[in-house]
Scaffold this motif. Sequence first.
Motif, PDB file in Angstrom:
ATOM      1  N   TYR A 173       0.812  -1.222   0.000  1.00  0.00           N
ATOM      2  CA  TYR A 173       0.000   0.000   0.000  1.00  0.00           C
ATOM      3  C   TYR A 173       0.847   1.274   0.000  1.00  0.00           C
ATOM      4  CZ  TYR A 173      -3.944  -3.065   1.082  1.00  0.00           C
ATOM      5  OH  TYR A 173      -4.898  -4.052   1.042  1.00  0.00           O
ATOM      6  N   GLN A 174       1.905   1.279  -0.795  1.00  0.00           N
ATOM      7  CA  GLN A 174       2.735   2.472  -0.918  1.00  0.00           C
ATOM      8  C   GLN A 174       2.467   3.228  -2.222  1.00  0.00           C
ATOM      9  OE1 GLN A 174       4.918   3.627   1.523  1.00  0.00           O
ATOM     10  NE2 GLN A 174       3.971   2.001   2.737  1.00  0.00           N
ATOM     11  N   LYS A 175       2.160   2.495  -3.277  1.00  0.00           N
ATOM     12  CA  LYS A 175       1.900   3.099  -4.578  1.00  0.00           C
ATOM     13  C   LYS A 175       0.639   2.492  -5.179  1.00  0.00           C
ATOM     14  CE  LYS A 175       6.807   3.857  -5.677  1.00  0.00           C
ATOM     15  NZ  LYS A 175       7.885   3.579  -6.667  1.00  0.00           N
ATOM     16  N   ALA A 176      -0.036   3.295  -5.994  1.00  0.00           N
ATOM     17  CA  ALA A 176      -1.264   2.799  -6.617  1.00  0.00           C
ATOM     18  C   ALA A 176      -1.486   3.460  -7.968  1.00  0.00           C
ATOM     19  CB  ALA A 176      -2.467   3.045  -5.711  1.00  0.00           C
ATOM     20  N   TYR A 177      -2.190   2.734  -8.801  1.00  0.00           N
ATOM     21  CA  TYR A 177      -2.643   3.239 -10.101  1.00  0.00           C
ATOM     22  C   TYR A 177      -4.124   3.549  -9.974  1.00  0.00           C
ATOM     23  CZ  TYR A 177      -4.281   2.824 -14.981  1.00  0.00           C
ATOM     24  OH  TYR A 177      -4.888   3.029 -16.193  1.00  0.00           O
ATOM     25  N   LEU A 178      -4.564   4.695 -10.528  1.00  0.00           N
ATOM     26  CA  LEU A 178      -5.947   5.142 -10.377  1.00  0.00           C
ATOM     27  C   LEU A 178      -6.649   5.201 -11.736  1.00  0.00           C
ATOM     28  CD1 LEU A 178      -4.211   6.490  -7.974  1.00  0.00           C
ATOM     29  CD2 LEU A 178      -6.149   8.025  -7.715  1.00  0.00           C
ATOM     30  N   CYS A 193      -6.521   9.795 -22.732  1.00  0.00           N
ATOM     31  CA  CYS A 193      -5.076   9.999 -22.924  1.00  0.00           C
ATOM     32  C   CYS A 193      -4.401  10.470 -21.639  1.00  0.00           C
ATOM     33  CB  CYS A 193      -4.817  11.005 -24.043  1.00  0.00           C
ATOM     34  SG  CYS A 193      -5.572  10.540 -25.598  1.00  0.00           S
ATOM     35  N   SER A 194      -4.817   9.903 -20.524  1.00  0.00           N
ATOM     36  CA  SER A 194      -4.254  10.314 -19.242  1.00  0.00           C
ATOM     37  C   SER A 194      -4.119   9.109 -18.324  1.00  0.00           C
ATOM     38  CB  SER A 194      -5.148  11.366 -18.574  1.00  0.00           C
ATOM     39  OG  SER A 194      -6.418  10.810 -18.272  1.00  0.00           O
ATOM     40  N   ALA A 195      -3.376   9.290 -17.253  1.00  0.00           N
ATOM     41  CA  ALA A 195      -3.229   8.248 -16.241  1.00  0.00           C
ATOM     42  C   ALA A 195      -2.864   8.914 -14.922  1.00  0.00           C
ATOM     43  CB  ALA A 195      -2.157   7.238 -16.643  1.00  0.00           C
ATOM     44  N   MET A 196      -3.369   8.350 -13.831  1.00  0.00           N
ATOM     45  CA  MET A 196      -3.132   8.924 -12.506  1.00  0.00           C
ATOM     46  C   MET A 196      -2.500   7.883 -11.585  1.00  0.00           C
ATOM     47  SD  MET A 196      -6.725  11.029 -12.005  1.00  0.00           S
ATOM     48  CE  MET A 196      -7.730   9.585 -12.390  1.00  0.00           C
ATOM     49  N   TYR A 197      -1.592   8.353 -10.737  1.00  0.00           N
ATOM     50  CA  TYR A 197      -0.912   7.493  -9.777  1.00  0.00           C
ATOM     51  C   TYR A 197      -0.864   8.200  -8.429  1.00  0.00           C
ATOM     52  CZ  TYR A 197       0.661   5.490 -14.183  1.00  0.00           C
ATOM     53  OH  TYR A 197       0.689   4.951 -15.444  1.00  0.00           O
ATOM     54  N   ILE A 198      -0.754   7.417  -7.372  1.00  0.00           N
ATOM     55  CA  ILE A 198      -0.629   7.992  -6.036  1.00  0.00           C
ATOM     56  C   ILE A 198       0.451   7.233  -5.279  1.00  0.00           C
ATOM     57  CG2 ILE A 198      -2.417   6.518  -5.002  1.00  0.00           C
ATOM     58  CD1 ILE A 198      -3.263   8.994  -3.343  1.00  0.00           C
ATOM     59  N   GLU A 199       1.212   7.961  -4.480  1.00  0.00           N
ATOM     60  CA  GLU A 199       2.315   7.361  -3.734  1.00  0.00           C
ATOM     61  C   GLU A 199       2.368   7.967  -2.340  1.00  0.00           C
ATOM     62  OE1 GLU A 199       7.182   6.713  -4.077  1.00  0.00           O
ATOM     63  OE2 GLU A 199       6.077   7.807  -5.630  1.00  0.00           O
ATOM     64  N   GLN A 200       2.576   7.126  -1.337  1.00  0.00           N
ATOM     65  CA  GLN A 200       2.664   7.611   0.035  1.00  0.00           C
ATOM     66  C   GLN A 200       4.013   8.271   0.264  1.00  0.00           C
ATOM     67  OE1 GLN A 200       1.912   4.686   3.071  1.00  0.00           O
ATOM     68  NE2 GLN A 200       1.824   6.212   4.698  1.00  0.00           N
ATOM     69  N   MET A 201       3.973   9.492   0.839  1.00  0.00           N
ATOM     70  CA  MET A 201       5.196  10.239   1.108  1.00  0.00           C
ATOM     71  C   MET A 201       5.642  10.079   2.560  1.00  0.00           C
ATOM     72  SD  MET A 201       5.461  11.210  -1.921  1.00  0.00           S
ATOM     73  CE  MET A 201       6.949  12.204  -1.785  1.00  0.00           C
ATOM     74  N   ASP A 202       4.671  10.133   3.486  1.00  0.00           N
ATOM     75  CA  ASP A 202       4.957   9.880   4.896  1.00  0.00           C
ATOM     76  C   ASP A 202       3.690   9.328   5.543  1.00  0.00           C
ATOM     77  OD1 ASP A 202       3.276  12.088   5.547  1.00  0.00           O
ATOM     78  OD2 ASP A 202       4.963  13.461   5.370  1.00  0.00           O
ATOM     79  N   GLU A 203       3.611   9.350   6.859  1.00  0.00           N
ATOM     80  CA  GLU A 203       2.492   8.713   7.551  1.00  0.00           C
ATOM     81  C   GLU A 203       1.137   9.315   7.205  1.00  0.00           C
ATOM     82  OE1 GLU A 203       3.167   8.684  11.714  1.00  0.00           O
ATOM     83  OE2 GLU A 203       4.836   7.264  11.627  1.00  0.00           O
ATOM     84  N   SER A 204       1.110  10.595   6.880  1.00  0.00           N
ATOM     85  CA  SER A 204      -0.181  11.250   6.661  1.00  0.00           C
ATOM     86  C   SER A 204      -0.251  12.040   5.357  1.00  0.00           C
ATOM     87  CB  SER A 204      -0.492  12.188   7.832  1.00  0.00           C
ATOM     88  OG  SER A 204       0.521  13.173   7.969  1.00  0.00           O
ATOM     89  N   GLU A 205       0.656  11.794   4.439  1.00  0.00           N
ATOM     90  CA  GLU A 205       0.649  12.548   3.184  1.00  0.00           C
ATOM     91  C   GLU A 205       0.887  11.631   1.990  1.00  0.00           C
ATOM     92  OE1 GLU A 205       2.816  16.409   1.027  1.00  0.00           O
ATOM     93  OE2 GLU A 205       3.295  15.864   3.103  1.00  0.00           O
ATOM     94  N   PHE A 206       0.111  11.874   0.932  1.00  0.00           N
ATOM     95  CA  PHE A 206       0.239  11.133  -0.314  1.00  0.00           C
ATOM     96  C   PHE A 206       0.405  12.133  -1.456  1.00  0.00           C
ATOM     97  CE2 PHE A 206      -1.957   8.412   2.595  1.00  0.00           C
ATOM     98  CZ  PHE A 206      -1.565   7.123   2.283  1.00  0.00           C
ATOM     99  N   ALA A 207       1.121  11.722  -2.483  1.00  0.00           N
ATOM    100  CA  ALA A 207       1.311  12.569  -3.659  1.00  0.00           C
ATOM    101  C   ALA A 207       0.618  11.923  -4.850  1.00  0.00           C
ATOM    102  CB  ALA A 207       2.796  12.750  -3.955  1.00  0.00           C
ATOM    103  N   GLY A 220      -3.051  18.554 -12.510  1.00  0.00           N
ATOM    104  CA  GLY A 220      -3.704  17.337 -12.039  1.00  0.00           C
ATOM    105  C   GLY A 220      -2.869  16.601 -11.009  1.00  0.00           C
ATOM    106  N   SER A 221      -1.796  17.243 -10.557  1.00  0.00           N
ATOM    107  CA  SER A 221      -0.896  16.630  -9.578  1.00  0.00           C
ATOM    108  C   SER A 221      -0.906  17.464  -8.303  1.00  0.00           C
ATOM    109  CB  SER A 221       0.523  16.548 -10.147  1.00  0.00           C
ATOM    110  OG  SER A 221       0.531  15.825 -11.367  1.00  0.00           O
ATOM    111  N   TYR A 222      -0.990  16.785  -7.173  1.00  0.00           N
ATOM    112  CA  TYR A 222      -1.112  17.520  -5.916  1.00  0.00           C
ATOM    113  C   TYR A 222      -0.783  16.628  -4.724  1.00  0.00           C
ATOM    114  CZ  TYR A 222      -5.643  15.151  -6.163  1.00  0.00           C
ATOM    115  OH  TYR A 222      -6.633  14.207  -6.299  1.00  0.00           O
ATOM    116  N   SER A 223      -0.799  17.250  -3.555  1.00  0.00           N
ATOM    117  CA  SER A 223      -0.546  16.552  -2.296  1.00  0.00           C
ATOM    118  C   SER A 223      -1.869  16.312  -1.573  1.00  0.00           C
ATOM    119  CB  SER A 223       0.386  17.387  -1.416  1.00  0.00           C
ATOM    120  OG  SER A 223       0.550  16.796  -0.147  1.00  0.00           O
ATOM    121  N   LEU A 224      -2.012  15.107  -1.043  1.00  0.00           N
ATOM    122  CA  LEU A 224      -3.214  14.723  -0.295  1.00  0.00           C
ATOM    123  C   LEU A 224      -2.798  14.473   1.155  1.00  0.00           C
ATOM    124  CD1 LEU A 224      -6.260  14.014  -0.850  1.00  0.00           C
ATOM    125  CD2 LEU A 224      -5.523  11.636  -1.019  1.00  0.00           C
ATOM    126  N   LYS A 225      -3.329  15.277   2.081  1.00  0.00           N
ATOM    127  CA  LYS A 225      -2.909  15.194   3.480  1.00  0.00           C
ATOM    128  C   LYS A 225      -4.065  14.781   4.385  1.00  0.00           C
ATOM    129  CE  LYS A 225       0.634  18.811   3.029  1.00  0.00           C
ATOM    130  NZ  LYS A 225       1.115  20.111   3.554  1.00  0.00           N
TER     131      LYS A 225
END
Length: 267
Positions: A173-178, A193-207, A220-225
């Motif tokens: 559960y560190q990286k995911a395809y959306l 023509c697009s693709a989204m990915y998410i990756e955990q940066m620390d305990e409470s933040e994902f990119a 379309g890229s941002y930080s999720l806290k």
Amino acid sequence: MQICPRWYAIPLNFLSLLVVLYALAAALKFSGAVPDLKERSFVLAVVRLAFLLALPFLFFSVVSSVRCVQRLPADEAAMLLFRYWKDSTDDPGTKELPEKFQGVFWFSTDPSPELCINFQAAAFDAATRTMKLYPGSSYTWVWCDSCVGWAFYLFFAFVNPIYSLQVRWEEGYQKAYLPSILFGCFNIDWLTCSAMYIEQMDESEFARTTYVLGRPFKHGSYSLKKVVDKDGRPLPAFDDMILSLKEKRVVQGYVKPWGQLVRGNLC
């Protein structure tokens, strides 16, 4: 990880749609079912029919969405998401969801008119490590109470029966395809023509990173806290979220308002 669609997917998608429609018209014509059928007229008729069939549902979607929306201050909207799913203990998916995904998350650097999300609203399959999110469903997203926010809110409410956003996590559960999914099975990333990915940066933040035409897409890229933990306690990022709204902080050219929208259950 998946490979993002390239620029040539645009003409290929368009040509593929035309080929399918014209092939269907030709089949109807030469099979004798509709011997006088004109291919061009058939394609236009299909488009008109699809539009006419969508109109009644569009009307119902708009009316029901306006009826069940709750307009709240940002802090109350975020806590409402937590309280609603905290009480939904009968949902087995909620119980199996890894602890780090429980709580409320803030789209901190997202320029879109959305503020928060609760992953506990997702249909979760532990065996495949897949979350299935419906942005237009009740108590899932917090949308900005602005013209653009209303447009997003109504659009996702309209497509909610056929559209979902899946989060397919790798082991750990560190990286995911959306992928964006239509009708529960069709991945439309090649169409958009697009693709989204998410990756955990620390305990409470994902990119989250978005690629369009094979290249990173800034807007379309941002930080999720995480702003509210699994027990309902506001985290330090919660105060930062509130401060950013009160200060009218500019996020990639967009200022998010204090007022927010939450879709409730339709009475």
